[in-house]
Motif scaffolding. Structure first.
Motif, PDB file in Angstrom:
ATOM      1  N   ASP A   1      -6.108   1.495  -0.269  1.00  0.00           N
ATOM      2  CA  ASP A   1      -6.607   0.228   0.256  1.00  0.00           C
ATOM      3  C   ASP A   1      -7.664   0.566   1.305  1.00  0.00           C
TER       4      ASP A   1
ATOM      5  N   VAL B   1      -3.857   2.390   5.068  1.00  0.00           N
ATOM      6  CA  VAL B   1      -5.144   1.739   4.831  1.00  0.00           C
ATOM      7  C   VAL B   1      -6.264   2.610   5.397  1.00  0.00           C
TER       8      VAL B   1
ATOM      9  N   GLN C   1     -11.643  -3.766   0.231  1.00  0.00           N
ATOM     10  CA  GLN C   1     -11.771  -5.047   0.908  1.00  0.00           C
ATOM     11  C   GLN C   1     -13.225  -5.322   1.293  1.00  0.00           C
TER      12      GLN C   1
ATOM     13  N   LEU D   1      -7.941  -0.943  -3.929  1.00  0.00           N
ATOM     14  CA  LEU D   1      -8.489  -2.196  -3.412  1.00  0.00           C
ATOM     15  C   LEU D   1      -9.562  -1.876  -2.383  1.00  0.00           C
TER      16      LEU D   1
ATOM     17  N   ASP E   1       0.827  -1.206   0.000  1.00  0.00           N
ATOM     18  CA  ASP E   1       0.000   0.000   0.000  1.00  0.00           C
ATOM     19  C   ASP E   1       0.863   1.259   0.000  1.00  0.00           C
TER      20      ASP E   1
END
Length: 453
Positions: free
Chosen positions: A111, A82, A145, A143, A78
């Protein structure tokens, strides 16, 4: 993924630079009136995100037209911390990118982690993320999640790469993409589990007023690969995407893809489904599928449930079978036009449509499609009963016109220009097979009921 890293120890100092002006007061998680200006430096951006995460969320306003050039990963794969809280980033036409200098480590840009990670981005470019390594091979740019949420508006995701899945964006949670461009992203590996050059989705994805263009997949789904959940598009164009194997624009493996008032055009697949390859459930409403190219199923290649309503399948090309649509399962096409599609290869079949299972055409115009080889058949429709398959060749024409289609190169009078079939099918009285060239159905191995040559 770790939420700390070597830059964490410098956070206190960086915060004094990142959070400037009279608004740098106590945080109110994610509230629009709690806006923090972020100076034009990667360190300031990292510190601002960390501070927002630690205070339950925040709105960050980037320096106008700034390029935040990331030269190293924050942690793992990353480039930035995050996202674990609700954060809104006002881009102000800024760019966040991975530095393209040789030797720059591989990492994605954003992320978003569940269950509370919720990122809104607007007026921003996300560029150059790269996760072409086993440590982090999904979501080159962004991304999302499981349990995370992305809201992307008036933004561009471009030039990102993933080795496996979701070159631009990999969504496992919820993603809403409005008035955005997803372009020139790539998924590079070529196994059956890889793909989604532009977007890989196994969650809930909404695309509205957007463009998914010029993305590539080394395997499946140049523009979009769907492996679960739902994708809904509205007024969105998927164009000039390519896949080495199947699904130039869209590869529906599992889940449902709904294409509404959208355009699928000028995409290419090396195998099947130049525009769309469907293995689960794909629905089109008021959608144009045009100018796509593949070996089979130039516009659409279907292996499961396909529903088309009020749409136009035009000017697609296949080398072997199904210039417009190839279907080997359940397909219903209503109030639509299948026109000017072609099959160009040797012994080509089904310029407009190719069917060997259950196909219903209701109020459909099948016009000006063609197969061009001397031994080709079924300029409009190729309908075959394959031995041993249940429901084979179950074709129904309801209020449907099959007209002005052609087969062959003009050297034979027994190429079935309208419909080629080896089994009888249902033609309701308000349908017609007429004015096809060189014949309507002659050239089929049976005498076809309701078809006069």
């Amino acid at each position: 993924m770790r939420l700390s890293g070597p830059l964490l120890s410098a956070s206190a100092a960086l915060l004094l630079v990142a959070l400037t002006g009279p608004t740098a007061s106590a945080a109110v998680g994610g509230h629009e009136d709690d806006v923090r200006h972020v100076e034009c430096s990667p360190g300031a951006l990292i510190a601002a995100i960390e501070e927002a995460n630690s205070h339950g969320g925040r709105t960050l306003s980037l320096d106008r037209n700034c390029t935040y050039d990331l030269t190293t990963a924050f942690a793992d794969a990353d480039g930035l911390p995050v996202i674990t809280q609700r954060i809104h980033i006002k881009g102000n036409d800024a760019t966040i990118q991975r530095d393209d200098a040789p030797g720059t480590p591989l990492f994605r840009i954003f992320d978003i982690a569940g269950p509370h990670g919720d990122l809104s981005l607007n007026d921003l470019t996300i560029k150059g993320g790269n996760v072409s390594n086993p440590a982090g091979d999904t979501g080159g740019g962004i991304l999302v999640q499981k349990g995370g949420e992305l809201r992307l508006s008036d933004s561009t995701v471009t030039g990102n790469t993933a080795q496996s899945y979701g070159g631009g964006i990999a969504n496992q949670g919820q993603a809403s993409i409005i008035h955005c461009t997803i372009s020139d992203n790539h998924s590079t590996r070529n196994t059956s589990t890889d793909g989604g050059g532009g977007i890989g989705n196994i969650g809930a994805l909404r695309l509205k007023d957007s463009r998914v263009m010029s993305n590539t997949a080394g395997s499946l789904g140049g523009g979009l690969r769907q492996d679960g959940g739902t994708t809904d598009t509205d007024n969105t164009t998927l164009s000039n995407n390519s896949a080495t194997f199947d699904g130039g624009a869209v590869f529906t493996n599992f889940g449902t893809v709904n294409l509404n008032s959208s355009v699928v055009t000028d995409n290419t697949a090396g195998g099947q489904g130049g525009g769309i390859q469907n293995f689960d459930h794909t629905k089109l409403h008021d959608t144009n599928v045009s100018g796509n190219t593949a070996s089979q199923g130039g516009g659409i290649n279907n292996f499961n449930v396909l529903e088309i309503e009020g749409s136009r399948i035009t000017d697609n090309t296949a080398a072997s079978r199904g210039g417009g649509v190839w279907t080997s399962q359940t397909a219903e096409i209503r109030h639509s036009t299948i026109s000017e599609n072609s099959v160009t290869g040797v012994n080509g079949q089904g310029g407009g449509l190719w069917n060997n299972r259950g196909l219903v055409l209701d109020d459909v115009k099948v016009v000006r499609n063609k197969t061009t080889d001397a031994n080709s058949q079924g300029g409009g429709i190729y309908n075959i009963n394959d031995t041993g398959q249940r429901f084979s060749g179950n074709l129904q024409l309801i209020k449907t016109k099959v007209t002005d289609n052609s087969s062959g190169n003009g050297t034979s009078t027994t190429n079935a220009g309208g419909v080629w079939t080896n089994t009888q099918f249902t033609v309701f009285e308000d349908s017609a097979i007429s004015d096809n060239h060189p014949t309507n159905c002659k050239g089929s191995p049976i005498t076809v009921d309701h078809c006069v040559n």
